[in-house]
Design an enzyme around this catalytic site. Structure first.
Site, PDB file in Angstrom:
ATOM      1  N   TYR A 147       0.829  -1.207   0.000  1.00 30.44           N
ATOM      2  CA  TYR A 147       0.000   0.000   0.000  1.00 30.44           C
ATOM      3  C   TYR A 147       0.865   1.260   0.000  1.00 30.44           C
ATOM      4  O   TYR A 147       0.656   2.154  -0.832  1.00 30.44           O
ATOM      5  CB  TYR A 147      -0.962   0.002   1.187  1.00 30.44           C
ATOM      6  N   GLU A 154       1.622   6.449  -6.980  1.00 30.34           N
ATOM      7  CA  GLU A 154       0.485   7.232  -7.485  1.00 30.34           C
ATOM      8  C   GLU A 154       0.751   8.733  -7.315  1.00 30.34           C
ATOM      9  O   GLU A 154       0.610   9.510  -8.259  1.00 30.34           O
ATOM     10  CB  GLU A 154      -0.796   6.849  -6.735  1.00 30.34           C
TER      11      GLU A 154
END
Length: 221
Positions: A147, A154
């Site tokens: 994550y 991102e």
């Protein structure tokens, strides 16, 4: 009738999970193969189609939650899927200048490993009623590393795209126009980056809670 609908639901969700699993398996295979043979600059071109298909298919999970087909809350599903779709289509596909960045490799590898584990876990649960304990552990543990690496990728790619967004003025709406409305995609991207600041820790805490609940339940069983 209720029994028939239950069987139909399980068949559909089994097919859905294993279909999307196949897409993400292709993404991981092509990403690792290309990274090894040609370098990170060519990873995106190798995974573009399966990445777009697999990630866009996740929209169905929002629908699944809305109609009660699965128990996952839409409030948790929507932001995660929304952010990934934004990066997939609104950044990588829209601004080719970002496609050769090294963060594309860390992005697609983080995403694909996460999703291969997740979809195989749910695919087995729907098909057989349960999944192996080791897969349960992977499902609720690998996010501890994947994550943060996915989110970092991102955010990094959105930041990398900012000058290209600003120079191109793509998706911008300028006044005057018949709608009397203006929109600047550059500032929208900055807002998206800002959302990651409170959103990422919140989602991480949510997943830690889910991990604790799932693993403690597994021990009791």
């Amino acid at each position: 009738m209720a029994g028939f609908l239950s069987v139909l639901k399980r068949i559909y969700l089994t097919l859905y999970n294993w279909t999307v699993f196949t897409g993400w398996a292709q993404v991981l295979y092509f990403a690792v193969k290309t990274l090894k043979e040609s370098g990170h600059e060519h990873v995106y071109s190798a995974v573009e189609r399966p990445l777009q298909l697999a990630q866009t298919a996740a929209v169905m999970e929002i629908l699944h939650g809305l109609i009660g087909l699965v128990r996952s809350p839409v409030s948790a599903t929507l932001p995660q899927i929304g952010s990934r779709l934004y990066v997939t289509w609104g950044i990588l596909w829209s601004f080719p200048e970002t496609q050769t960045h090294v963060l594309v490799s860390s992005l697609v590898i983080s995403w694909s490993i996460t999703e291969i584990i997740r979809y195989s876990f749910f695919g087995l649960k729907e098909a057989f009623g349960s999944a192996p304990s080791w897969l349960l552990w992977l499902r609720y543990s690998t996010f501890l590393l994947l994550y943060p690496s996915g989110i970092t990728s991102e955010v990094g790619l959105i930041y990398t795209a900012l000058p290209f967004i600003k120079n191109s003025e793509k998706y911008c709406i300028r006044m005057p126009n018949k709608w009397n409305f203006s929109f600047d995609y550059f500032y929208a991207a900055i807002i998206a980056l800002g959302i990651y600041v409170p959103g990422s820790p919140h989602m991480y805490q949510y997943m830690l809670g889910q991990r604790k609940k799932a693993l403690s339940k597994s021990k009791k069983e």
